[in-house]
Design an enzyme around this catalytic site. Structure first.
Site, short mmCIF file in Angstrom:
data_model
loop_
_atom_site.label_atom_id
_atom_site.label_comp_id
_atom_site.label_asym_id
_atom_site.label_seq_id
_atom_site.Cartn_x
_atom_site.Cartn_y
_atom_site.Cartn_z
N PRO A 202 0.80 -1.27 0.04
CA PRO A 202 0.00 -0.02 0.00
C PRO A 202 0.81 1.38 -0.09
CG PRO A 202 -0.21 -0.99 2.10
CD PRO A 202 0.64 -2.10 1.16
N ASN A 203 0.26 2.31 -0.86
CA ASN A 203 0.99 3.75 -0.78
C ASN A 203 2.18 3.86 -1.78
OD1 ASN A 203 -1.19 4.86 0.83
ND2 ASN A 203 -0.34 3.84 2.61
N ARG B 298 5.14 10.67 -2.47
CA ARG B 298 4.98 10.52 -1.19
C ARG B 298 6.21 10.62 -0.43
NH1 ARG B 298 4.81 4.34 1.34
NH2 ARG B 298 4.12 4.84 3.39
N TYR C 136 11.45 8.31 1.00
CA TYR C 136 11.32 7.34 0.02
C TYR C 136 12.08 7.46 -1.44
CZ TYR C 136 7.97 5.41 3.23
OH TYR C 136 7.63 4.99 4.59
N ASN D 127 7.76 -5.80 -1.37
CA ASN D 127 7.85 -4.96 -0.32
C ASN D 127 6.28 -4.79 0.24
OD1 ASN D 127 7.72 -2.42 1.41
ND2 ASN D 127 8.82 -1.14 -0.28
N ALA E 272 3.28 -1.05 4.50
CA ALA E 272 2.63 -1.08 6.04
C ALA E 272 2.43 -2.50 6.39
CB ALA E 272 1.58 -0.06 6.13
N GLU F 94 12.55 -9.89 0.82
CA GLU F 94 11.78 -8.87 1.55
C GLU F 94 12.68 -7.46 1.11
OE1 GLU F 94 11.13 -8.92 5.81
OE2 GLU F 94 10.31 -7.08 5.96
N HIS G 98 12.80 -3.05 1.47
CA HIS G 98 12.22 -1.90 1.96
C HIS G 98 12.81 -0.68 1.33
CE1 HIS G 98 9.46 -3.81 4.60
NE2 HIS G 98 10.39 -4.58 4.86
N ARG H 177 13.72 4.22 11.92
CA ARG H 177 12.56 4.90 12.01
C ARG H 177 11.86 4.49 13.26
NH1 ARG H 177 9.80 4.52 6.34
NH2 ARG H 177 8.57 6.14 7.47
C1 DQA Z 1 8.39 0.63 3.64
C2 DQA Z 1 8.73 0.74 4.93
C3 DQA Z 1 7.16 0.61 5.95
O1 DQA Z 1 7.25 0.88 7.07
C4 DQA Z 1 6.30 1.67 5.25
O2 DQA Z 1 4.83 1.36 5.92
C5 DQA Z 1 6.13 1.74 3.86
C6 DQA Z 1 7.54 1.58 2.98
C7 DQA Z 1 9.73 1.05 2.85
O3 DQA Z 1 9.67 0.68 1.75
O4 DQA Z 1 10.55 1.67 3.50
O5 DQA Z 1 5.11 1.89 3.28
O6 DQA Z 1 7.87 -0.65 3.45
#
Ligand code: DQA
Length: 162
Positions: A23-24, A31, A36, A87, A90, A111, A113, A120
């Site tokens: 998501p997002n 964003r 990011y 990825n 959240a 995985e 990120h 963080r």
């Molecule tokens: C994320 C890190 C997560 O904590 C966050 O909710 C994201 C992006 C990252 O790629 O750094 O949406 O997965």
């Protein structure tokens, strides 16, 4: 031809890698760019496909803001992919359903990120999938995905030869 299958130049089916964005991540580039980066998801997906071509793997990408849609997409890849890159965004920190579907399909998983979640908030330090993935790559921005694809291609090429 299956969605993940592509023919290589010699006519043999290339190993397949599915890349799932949670998501997002559709808002990447706009964003929180200080966290990011400014690279868009479209650019990341194009870079992944280009690198996949170089590495001899077929790359399929998928993004959803919905946990159920992510589970459905991973289920649909069962038996059709040699590696999964995800990825979960959240959902990393909350989703048992995504953990379960990764276990259910049995494909090796990496995985990813963009940010270094350990720099963080503490809530981002827990991952529901950390102990079931082959490895984790985080903190390199968009490059995290490309590093993951290099690792996935090694796994996928090995898997397709065995
Ligand atoms: C994320 C890190 C997560 O904590 C966050 O909710 C994201 C992006 C990252 O790629 O750094 O949406 O997965």
């Amino acid at each position: 031809m299956a969605r993940e299958a592509r023919l290589g130049e010699a006519g043999a089916t290339l190993p397949s890698v599915l890349v799932v964005h949670g998501p997002n991540l559709n808002l990447l580039g706009e964003r929180e760019p200080e966290v990011y980066g400014r690279t868009t998801l479209k650019d990341i997906d194009a870079a992944l496909r280009g690198l996949g071509h170089e590495l001899g793997v077929a790359v399929e990408t998928f993004q959803s803001n919905s946990e159920g849609a992510i589970v459905d997409r991973i289920q649909a890849a069962r038996g059709k992919i040699q590696a999964l890159i995800i990825n979960p965004a959240a959902y990393t920190h909350t989703s048992v359903a995504i953990r379960d579907v990764i276990l259910a399909i049995g494909a090796p998983c990496i995985e990813v990120h963009l940010s270094n979640v350990y720099k963080r908030e503490p809530m981002r330090h827990h991952s529901t999938i950390a102990d079931i993935v082959v490895g984790r790559i985080l903190g390199f921005g968009a490059e995290s995905y490309l590093l993951a694809l290099r690792a996935a291609a090694q796994i996928a090429n090995g898997a397709s030869r065995s």
